[in-house]
Structures are given as C-alpha cells and as structure tokens.
Motif scaffolding. Structure first.
Motif, PDB file in Angstrom:
ATOM      1  N   THR A  48     -11.340  13.376 -50.979  1.00  0.00           N
ATOM      2  CA  THR A  48     -12.226  12.920 -52.045  1.00  0.00           C
ATOM      3  C   THR A  48     -11.757  11.557 -52.543  1.00  0.00           C
ATOM      4  OG1 THR A  48     -10.981  13.921 -53.873  1.00  0.00           O
ATOM      5  CG2 THR A  48     -12.638  15.314 -52.775  1.00  0.00           C
ATOM      6  N   ASN A  49     -12.635  10.876 -53.251  1.00  0.00           N
ATOM      7  CA  ASN A  49     -12.304   9.566 -53.816  1.00  0.00           C
ATOM      8  C   ASN A  49     -12.806   9.504 -55.246  1.00  0.00           C
ATOM      9  OD1 ASN A  49     -11.706   6.908 -54.323  1.00  0.00           O
ATOM     10  ND2 ASN A  49     -13.164   6.057 -52.865  1.00  0.00           N
ATOM     11  N   THR A  50     -11.882   9.324 -56.192  1.00  0.00           N
ATOM     12  CA  THR A  50     -12.257   9.189 -57.598  1.00  0.00           C
ATOM     13  C   THR A  50     -12.134   7.746 -58.077  1.00  0.00           C
ATOM     14  OG1 THR A  50     -10.004   9.772 -58.278  1.00  0.00           O
ATOM     15  CG2 THR A  50     -11.614  11.573 -58.146  1.00  0.00           C
ATOM     16  N   HIS A  51     -11.779   6.833 -57.188  1.00  0.00           N
ATOM     17  CA  HIS A  51     -11.632   5.417 -57.523  1.00  0.00           C
ATOM     18  C   HIS A  51     -13.004   4.751 -57.507  1.00  0.00           C
ATOM     19  CE1 HIS A  51     -10.243   1.189 -56.968  1.00  0.00           C
ATOM     20  NE2 HIS A  51      -9.328   1.600 -57.843  1.00  0.00           N
ATOM     21  N   SER A  52     -13.126   3.642 -58.196  1.00  0.00           N
ATOM     22  CA  SER A  52     -14.416   2.946 -58.310  1.00  0.00           C
ATOM     23  C   SER A  52     -14.791   2.143 -57.066  1.00  0.00           C
ATOM     24  CB  SER A  52     -14.409   2.028 -59.534  1.00  0.00           C
ATOM     25  OG  SER A  52     -13.366   1.073 -59.432  1.00  0.00           O
ATOM     26  N   SER A  53     -13.903   2.073 -56.074  1.00  0.00           N
ATOM     27  CA  SER A  53     -14.192   1.380 -54.820  1.00  0.00           C
ATOM     28  C   SER A  53     -14.048   2.347 -53.652  1.00  0.00           C
ATOM     29  CB  SER A  53     -13.203   0.232 -54.598  1.00  0.00           C
ATOM     30  OG  SER A  53     -13.312  -0.727 -55.612  1.00  0.00           O
ATOM     31  N   ALA A  54     -14.770   2.091 -52.584  1.00  0.00           N
ATOM     32  CA  ALA A  54     -14.605   2.870 -51.363  1.00  0.00           C
ATOM     33  C   ALA A  54     -13.222   2.591 -50.775  1.00  0.00           C
ATOM     34  CB  ALA A  54     -15.692   2.503 -50.360  1.00  0.00           C
ATOM     35  N   HIS A  55     -12.642   3.585 -50.121  1.00  0.00           N
ATOM     36  CA  HIS A  55     -11.336   3.437 -49.489  1.00  0.00           C
ATOM     37  C   HIS A  55     -11.355   4.102 -48.122  1.00  0.00           C
ATOM     38  CE1 HIS A  55      -9.024   1.688 -52.794  1.00  0.00           C
ATOM     39  NE2 HIS A  55      -9.758   2.445 -53.598  1.00  0.00           N
ATOM     40  N   THR A  56     -10.386   3.723 -47.289  1.00  0.00           N
ATOM     41  CA  THR A  56     -10.280   4.343 -45.976  1.00  0.00           C
ATOM     42  C   THR A  56      -9.117   5.318 -45.937  1.00  0.00           C
ATOM     43  OG1 THR A  56      -8.914   2.553 -45.115  1.00  0.00           O
ATOM     44  CG2 THR A  56     -11.283   2.372 -44.767  1.00  0.00           C
ATOM     45  N   VAL A  57      -9.290   6.318 -45.102  1.00  0.00           N
ATOM     46  CA  VAL A  57      -8.244   7.275 -44.793  1.00  0.00           C
ATOM     47  C   VAL A  57      -8.090   7.238 -43.274  1.00  0.00           C
ATOM     48  CG1 VAL A  57      -9.862   9.226 -44.741  1.00  0.00           C
ATOM     49  CG2 VAL A  57      -7.460   9.643 -45.102  1.00  0.00           C
ATOM     50  N   THR A  58      -6.836   7.305 -42.806  1.00  0.00           N
ATOM     51  CA  THR A  58      -6.573   7.168 -41.386  1.00  0.00           C
ATOM     52  C   THR A  58      -5.797   8.367 -40.867  1.00  0.00           C
ATOM     53  OG1 THR A  58      -6.494   4.764 -41.631  1.00  0.00           O
ATOM     54  CG2 THR A  58      -5.545   5.683 -39.618  1.00  0.00           C
ATOM     55  N   LEU A  59      -6.366   9.053 -39.893  1.00  0.00           N
ATOM     56  CA  LEU A  59      -5.667  10.108 -39.176  1.00  0.00           C
ATOM     57  C   LEU A  59      -4.961   9.422 -38.008  1.00  0.00           C
ATOM     58  CD1 LEU A  59      -5.060  13.110 -38.850  1.00  0.00           C
ATOM     59  CD2 LEU A  59      -7.170  13.301 -37.520  1.00  0.00           C
ATOM     60  N   LYS A  60      -3.638   9.460 -38.030  1.00  0.00           N
ATOM     61  CA  LYS A  60      -2.835   8.697 -37.081  1.00  0.00           C
ATOM     62  C   LYS A  60      -2.798   9.381 -35.710  1.00  0.00           C
ATOM     63  CE  LYS A  60      -0.940   5.487 -38.110  1.00  0.00           C
ATOM     64  NZ  LYS A  60      -1.467   4.105 -38.051  1.00  0.00           N
ATOM     65  N   ALA A  61      -2.945   8.577 -34.673  1.00  0.00           N
ATOM     66  CA  ALA A  61      -2.812   9.079 -33.313  1.00  0.00           C
ATOM     67  C   ALA A  61      -1.371   9.501 -33.072  1.00  0.00           C
ATOM     68  CB  ALA A  61      -3.220   8.002 -32.316  1.00  0.00           C
ATOM     69  N   GLY A  62      -1.195  10.525 -32.268  1.00  0.00           N
ATOM     70  CA  GLY A  62       0.149  10.961 -31.902  1.00  0.00           C
ATOM     71  C   GLY A  62       0.828   9.891 -31.069  1.00  0.00           C
ATOM     72  N   GLY A  63       2.130   9.780 -31.193  1.00  0.00           N
ATOM     73  CA  GLY A  63       2.844   8.729 -30.489  1.00  0.00           C
ATOM     74  C   GLY A  63       3.643   9.212 -29.303  1.00  0.00           C
ATOM     75  N   THR A  64       3.713  10.515 -29.105  1.00  0.00           N
ATOM     76  CA  THR A  64       4.558  11.069 -28.063  1.00  0.00           C
ATOM     77  C   THR A  64       3.748  11.936 -27.118  1.00  0.00           C
ATOM     78  OG1 THR A  64       6.376  11.121 -29.652  1.00  0.00           O
ATOM     79  CG2 THR A  64       6.656  12.419 -27.667  1.00  0.00           C
ATOM     80  N   ASN A  65       4.031  11.818 -25.847  1.00  0.00           N
ATOM     81  CA  ASN A  65       3.413  12.672 -24.826  1.00  0.00           C
ATOM     82  C   ASN A  65       4.514  13.509 -24.201  1.00  0.00           C
ATOM     83  OD1 ASN A  65       2.065  13.820 -22.716  1.00  0.00           O
ATOM     84  ND2 ASN A  65       1.714  11.932 -21.601  1.00  0.00           N
ATOM     85  N   PRO A  66       4.488  14.842 -24.291  1.00  0.00           N
ATOM     86  CA  PRO A  66       3.539  15.646 -25.052  1.00  0.00           C
ATOM     87  C   PRO A  66       3.874  15.647 -26.528  1.00  0.00           C
ATOM     88  CG  PRO A  66       5.127  17.065 -23.939  1.00  0.00           C
ATOM     89  CD  PRO A  66       5.468  15.645 -23.582  1.00  0.00           C
ATOM     90  N   PRO A  67       3.036  16.099 -27.390  1.00  0.00           N
ATOM     91  CA  PRO A  67       1.764  16.760 -27.129  1.00  0.00           C
ATOM     92  C   PRO A  67       0.577  15.799 -27.034  1.00  0.00           C
ATOM     93  CG  PRO A  67       2.235  16.921 -29.442  1.00  0.00           C
ATOM     94  CD  PRO A  67       3.392  16.180 -28.810  1.00  0.00           C
ATOM     95  N   ALA A  68       0.730  14.572 -27.515  1.00  0.00           N
ATOM     96  CA  ALA A  68      -0.431  13.677 -27.663  1.00  0.00           C
ATOM     97  C   ALA A  68      -0.637  12.823 -26.417  1.00  0.00           C
ATOM     98  CB  ALA A  68      -0.265  12.811 -28.906  1.00  0.00           C
ATOM     99  N   TRP A  69      -1.014  13.458 -25.339  1.00  0.00           N
ATOM    100  CA  TRP A  69      -1.220  12.701 -24.095  1.00  0.00           C
ATOM    101  C   TRP A  69      -2.435  11.785 -24.170  1.00  0.00           C
ATOM    102  CZ3 TRP A  69      -5.642  13.834 -21.252  1.00  0.00           C
ATOM    103  CH2 TRP A  69      -6.282  15.035 -21.546  1.00  0.00           C
TER     104      TRP A  69
END
Length: 125
Positions: A48-69
């Motif tokens: 949710t966002n309660t601030h008066s401006s739009a904001h971004t949220v970032t789901l970070k890509a995994g950096g290690t293979n495995p599991p994030a191949w």
C-alpha cells in the motif's frame, strides 16, 4: 543492515481471513519474505502507499543459481499509486526471484510510506 521481515498470512481455502494490518514499510532497510517454508509460486504480495506521491517497489531477482537460474531476467518493479494506492505482486517464479537463503527481497523507494503484506494461497482446496 538486516532487512525487515514480512510474515506470511495464510489465506484459508473455502474460508476467510480477516484483513491483516501488514508490516510498516521500511525504506531504509527494505524487506525480506522467508519462502523456505512455501514457494514464491504460492505467494501474493500486497503493497500500500499512504504517501502523496506514487512510489515504486522492487522485487529483486535472485543472484545465485541455484535456486534462481532465471535471475538474469532481472527485477520486477511496480508503481504503487499515491495516497490510497495498492499494488499486488505475484505469484512469482522461484527460479527468478528466490535468493540463496530461501528469501525474497523487496526494496522500497525512499519516502514510500504504507504497508506490505505477504499472503500464501492454499493448494488443493
């Protein structure tokens, strides 16, 4: 610094769940969600966002293979509308987003206020 943990709220198959309050956004330390007990494919994240401006949220890509191949496909960045905005992320692929320690990392833009909640969708109900 350690990321702020977001506990997982279990949705109830053929039932209901009272709307959880969520975890207050921490734009300084960002967030982690422990998916070692579930799968990101069973998880939906509400921001949710309660601030008066739009904001971004970032789901970070995994950096290690495995599991994030498939981590090379990059982060998922979503805009959350201003004031009473809500964004939903997921379900997401463990092969792209799961970190080596069994976590998902969610980064919050500076100035973003609101909450983050993780929901586990039950299987086979």
């Amino acid at each position: 610094m350690a990321r702020t943990n977001v506990p997982i709220s279990n949705l109830v198959g053929n039932g209901s769940l009272a709307d959880p309050a969520g975890t207050t956004l921490d734009a300084t330390n960002d967030h982690s969600i422990d998916v070692s007990v579930t799968h990101p494919e069973e998880l939906i994240i509400r921001v949710t966002n309660t601030h008066s401006s739009a904001h971004t949220v970032t789901l970070k890509a995994g950096g290690t293979n495995p599991p994030a191949w498939r981590g090379g496909q990059g982060d998922l960045t979503v805009s959350v509308p201003a004031t009473t905005g809500v964004a939903w992320l997921g379900p997401v692929s463990s092969s792209r987003f799961q970190q080596a320690g069994g976590l998902l990392h969610v980064d919050i833009e500076s100035g973003h206020t609101g909450t983050i909640t993780a929901f586990k969708v039950p299987r086979g109900t």
